[in-house]
Design an enzyme around this catalytic site. Sequence first.
Site, PDB file in Angstrom:
ATOM      1  N   HIS A  84       0.846  -1.196   0.000  1.00  0.00           N
ATOM      2  CA  HIS A  84       0.000   0.000   0.000  1.00  0.00           C
ATOM      3  C   HIS A  84       0.880   1.244   0.000  1.00  0.00           C
ATOM      4  O   HIS A  84       1.934   1.252   0.615  1.00  0.00           O
ATOM      5  CB  HIS A  84      -0.898   0.024   1.239  1.00  0.00           C
ATOM      6  CG  HIS A  84      -2.184   0.748   0.997  1.00  0.00           C
ATOM      7  ND1 HIS A  84      -3.295   0.129   0.467  1.00  0.00           N
ATOM      8  CD2 HIS A  84      -2.547   2.033   1.202  1.00  0.00           C
ATOM      9  CE1 HIS A  84      -4.273   1.003   0.358  1.00  0.00           C
ATOM     10  NE2 HIS A  84      -3.845   2.173   0.796  1.00  0.00           N
ATOM     11  N   ASP A 163     -14.059   1.847   6.346  1.00  0.00           N
ATOM     12  CA  ASP A 163     -12.978   2.668   5.801  1.00  0.00           C
ATOM     13  C   ASP A 163     -13.433   3.352   4.514  1.00  0.00           C
ATOM     14  O   ASP A 163     -13.114   4.524   4.291  1.00  0.00           O
ATOM     15  CB  ASP A 163     -11.718   1.832   5.537  1.00  0.00           C
ATOM     16  CG  ASP A 163     -10.629   2.692   4.889  1.00  0.00           C
ATOM     17  OD1 ASP A 163     -10.240   3.700   5.516  1.00  0.00           O
ATOM     18  OD2 ASP A 163     -10.222   2.401   3.751  1.00  0.00           O
ATOM     19  N   ARG A 170     -13.403  11.922   4.488  1.00  0.00           N
ATOM     20  CA  ARG A 170     -12.137  12.625   4.756  1.00  0.00           C
ATOM     21  C   ARG A 170     -11.677  13.392   3.525  1.00  0.00           C
ATOM     22  O   ARG A 170     -11.128  14.493   3.629  1.00  0.00           O
ATOM     23  CB  ARG A 170     -11.045  11.614   5.161  1.00  0.00           C
ATOM     24  CG  ARG A 170     -11.229  11.072   6.559  1.00  0.00           C
ATOM     25  CD  ARG A 170     -10.288   9.904   6.819  1.00  0.00           C
ATOM     26  NE  ARG A 170      -8.909  10.249   6.605  1.00  0.00           N
ATOM     27  CZ  ARG A 170      -7.982   9.399   6.146  1.00  0.00           C
ATOM     28  NH1 ARG A 170      -8.289   8.151   5.866  1.00  0.00           N
ATOM     29  NH2 ARG A 170      -6.755   9.802   5.975  1.00  0.00           N
ATOM     30  N   SER A 185      -6.562   3.576   8.327  1.00  0.00           N
ATOM     31  CA  SER A 185      -7.195   3.348   7.017  1.00  0.00           C
ATOM     32  C   SER A 185      -6.366   2.347   6.196  1.00  0.00           C
ATOM     33  O   SER A 185      -6.888   1.354   5.673  1.00  0.00           O
ATOM     34  CB  SER A 185      -7.303   4.690   6.293  1.00  0.00           C
ATOM     35  OG  SER A 185      -7.562   4.521   4.934  1.00  0.00           O
ATOM     36  N   LYS A 189      -7.253  -2.128   5.631  1.00  0.00           N
ATOM     37  CA  LYS A 189      -7.392  -2.811   4.339  1.00  0.00           C
ATOM     38  C   LYS A 189      -6.386  -3.960   4.223  1.00  0.00           C
ATOM     39  O   LYS A 189      -6.703  -5.014   3.685  1.00  0.00           O
ATOM     40  CB  LYS A 189      -7.189  -1.812   3.191  1.00  0.00           C
ATOM     41  CG  LYS A 189      -8.362  -0.842   3.062  1.00  0.00           C
ATOM     42  CD  LYS A 189      -8.263  -0.006   1.812  1.00  0.00           C
ATOM     43  CE  LYS A 189      -7.334   1.171   1.935  1.00  0.00           C
ATOM     44  NZ  LYS A 189      -7.879   2.365   2.604  1.00  0.00           N
TER      45      LYS A 189
HETATM   46  N1  URA Z   1      -4.314   5.449   1.604  1.00  0.00           N
HETATM   47  C1  URA Z   1      -5.340   4.946   2.330  1.00  0.00           C
HETATM   48  O1  URA Z   1      -5.811   3.841   2.078  1.00  0.00           O
HETATM   49  N2  URA Z   1      -5.809   5.684   3.330  1.00  0.00           N
HETATM   50  C2  URA Z   1      -5.327   6.883   3.658  1.00  0.00           C
HETATM   51  O2  URA Z   1      -5.806   7.470   4.585  1.00  0.00           O
HETATM   52  C3  URA Z   1      -4.270   7.413   2.895  1.00  0.00           C
HETATM   53  C4  URA Z   1      -3.780   6.671   1.858  1.00  0.00           C
END
Ligand code: URA
Length: 437
Positions: A84, A163, A170, A185, A189
Amino acid sequence: MSAPRMIDLITRKKRGEEMTAAELAWMASEFTRGTIPDYQMAAWLMAVCWRGMTERETLWLTEALVASGRTLEWRDDKPVVDKHSTGGVGDKTSIVLVPLLASAGHIFVKMSGRGLGHTGGTIDKLESIPGYRVALSVEELRRQVERIGCALIAQTPDLVPADAALYALRDVTGTVDCMPLIASSVMSKKLAAGAHAIVLDVKYGAAAFMPTLEEAEALAAAMVRIGEGARRRVRALVTPMDEPLGRAVGNALEVREAIDTVTGSGPDDLRALVIELGAHLMVLSGSARHLEDARAALGILLDSGVAADHLEKLIAAQGGDPRVVTDPSRLPAASEIRIVAGEASGWVERVDARVIADAALTLRAGRLRKGDAIDPAAGVRLLARRGDEVRPGQPLAEIHAASTEMARQAELIVRRAFRIGEERPAVPESPVVVVGE
Ligand code: URA
């Protein structure tokens, strides 16, 4: 416990108090069910931005987000990996990395997000591929992974729905660049998707949510701790984000550049980052002993067309038109292409990624309000980059727009992104700091 009241949670967070695990679980579940209105949730998010969260509170929020949906588990006869990025401009890495690692025998289920703040999102990019479905049911996902070893999807009502809902809110309430919110966040995931080995690309710099290296290292350490607490192998690479990654910024333009990269060409910086992240994933998951060997193996998979075949399989499996890989002209194209010609001679000292992102937003490549439609064809392609020598009249960038007026407005912004100096700039160091095991 009697049910908390959202107004009390907002007030307590405004005073800097710590929430309990039960309160955070209630909040995530009620927000997902739609019983907490956006305005209250937005007020709580803003209070978190100002007052922060303790380490255990961030962990509890992560767990609450994960618990809002189902979690996945995979057979362990193959290495199961995930990655990520905390968000950048022009960052299309996942579209290359997922099929690349799957073609090297890994299971890679990547749950991505939409554009957030000024940064682009992999899901918006993928949706520019005709027919591509980002929402798969858990059963569809399992069947696809059984067949081709990978998937590139959005959160669904089944997977981390809290999320998805918070992320969209957000994005439009100025509550993105907040360490505990980003950490929970991202990690929710990753934990829900069930990988054993996770590599995080934590960006720092002018166009990152964490402007300084120190802040990015702190975010990286917080996420690594959350992952290790959940018994996953996690490593973070902290990488610079001052200039766009690659040349393309905008959804279909970025998919095109990802296709170039997966087929062995593509810009050097993007290829290098893909290979670096992939090599760390291979070492972390035990499928390679040394980074050097992993880098070499991944380079061969890109250059030989094996990774590109896997991208075709991935696109086809998710309902998209796989012919875009051999014929990218099937991707959406803008009706108006405007060249931004340079006015000065000298050297490009800097192309400010934040300003290029603003131009892309002006072109509707991203959202200004929740639910805004985006133009998949819109964006900016850089024809000159840092370190290039330029002369008056030389094309610096190409603007892809839906109208002449939008292109004209974007041109004014793109011009501001270029800093031309008299001396060739030093080759920037690309420090990559590794946090975690
Ligand atoms: N990527 C994400 O999944 N969440 C965030 O808050 C920032 C980047």
